[in-house]
Write an enzyme that holds these catalytic residues in place. Structure first.
Site, PDB file in Angstrom:
ATOM      1  N   CYS A   1       0.744  -1.202  -0.061  1.00  0.00           N
ATOM      2  CA  CYS A   1       0.148  -0.033  -0.081  1.00  0.00           C
ATOM      3  C   CYS A   1       0.766   1.253  -0.012  1.00  0.00           C
ATOM      4  O   CYS A   1       0.651   2.278  -0.631  1.00  0.00           O
ATOM      5  CB  CYS A   1      -1.088   0.001   1.133  1.00  0.00           C
ATOM      6  SG  CYS A   1      -2.010  -1.319   1.362  1.00  0.00           S
ATOM      7  N   ALA A   2       2.271   1.091   0.589  1.00  0.00           N
ATOM      8  CA  ALA A   2       2.866   2.429   0.916  1.00  0.00           C
ATOM      9  C   ALA A   2       3.450   2.528  -0.484  1.00  0.00           C
ATOM     10  O   ALA A   2       3.676   3.769  -0.967  1.00  0.00           O
ATOM     11  CB  ALA A   2       4.072   2.171   1.989  1.00  0.00           C
TER      12      ALA A   2
END
EC number: 1.11.1.24
Length: 166
Positions: free
Chosen positions: A60-61
């Protein structure tokens, strides 16, 4: 309904699957300063909407950083990253990562986005990874429900769809 797994285990997605050609469902989420935000707040813009389980995890990052970089190069496109993370955590993460070209939004309160876009994982109360491109008249022009939540979306296809949407 989209078939999705999380770390190899099937999950149940709550809500209706969104398809290309649909009118984009509205939703109510929270900005990092706790203001309510809806789809209508982006009227007249193309929207690239990335649903992610938690902004503070590896994939996600990376995804959020990538879309933040790409957002600078897109004309009349607003990139939104929506997760169930608390707005405070999103704000802290964005400040630490220098994320300034996209909006991070929290669906933690009602799960409105998750339910309306068919990405709320019942077993985890997290959003499944998905990408939606919505044109300036709120028609859905691109959809990707990522089959395995812990993997990356097709960045090139999503970005191409955003560039081509009017």
């Amino acid at each position: 309904m989209a078939k999705v797994t999380f770390k190899g285990n099937p999950v149940t997605l709550i809500g209706e699957e969104v398809k290309v050609g649909d009118t984009a469902p509205n939703f109510t989420v929270l900005s990092n300063d706790l203001k309510e935000v809806t789809l209508d707040d982006y009227e007249g813009k193309v929207k690239l909407i990335a649903a992610v389980p938690s902004i503070d995890t590896g994939v996600c990052a990376e995804e959020t950083r990538r879309f933040n970089e790409e957002a600078e190069k897109l004309e009349n496109v607003q990139v939104l990253t929506i997760s169930m993370d608390l707005p405070f955590a999103q704000a802290r993460w964005c400040a630490a990562e220098g994320i300034k070209n996209l909006d991070t939004l929290s669906d933690h309160r009602e799960g409105s986005f998750g339910k309306n876009y068919g990405v709320l994982m019942e077993e985890l109360r997290l959003l499944a990874r998905a990408i939606f491109v919505v044109d300036s008249s709120n028609k859905v022009t691109y959809v990707e429900y990522v089959p395995e939540v812990s993997t990356h979306p097709n960045y090139e296809a999503a970005l191409e769809a955003a560039r081509n949407a009017k």
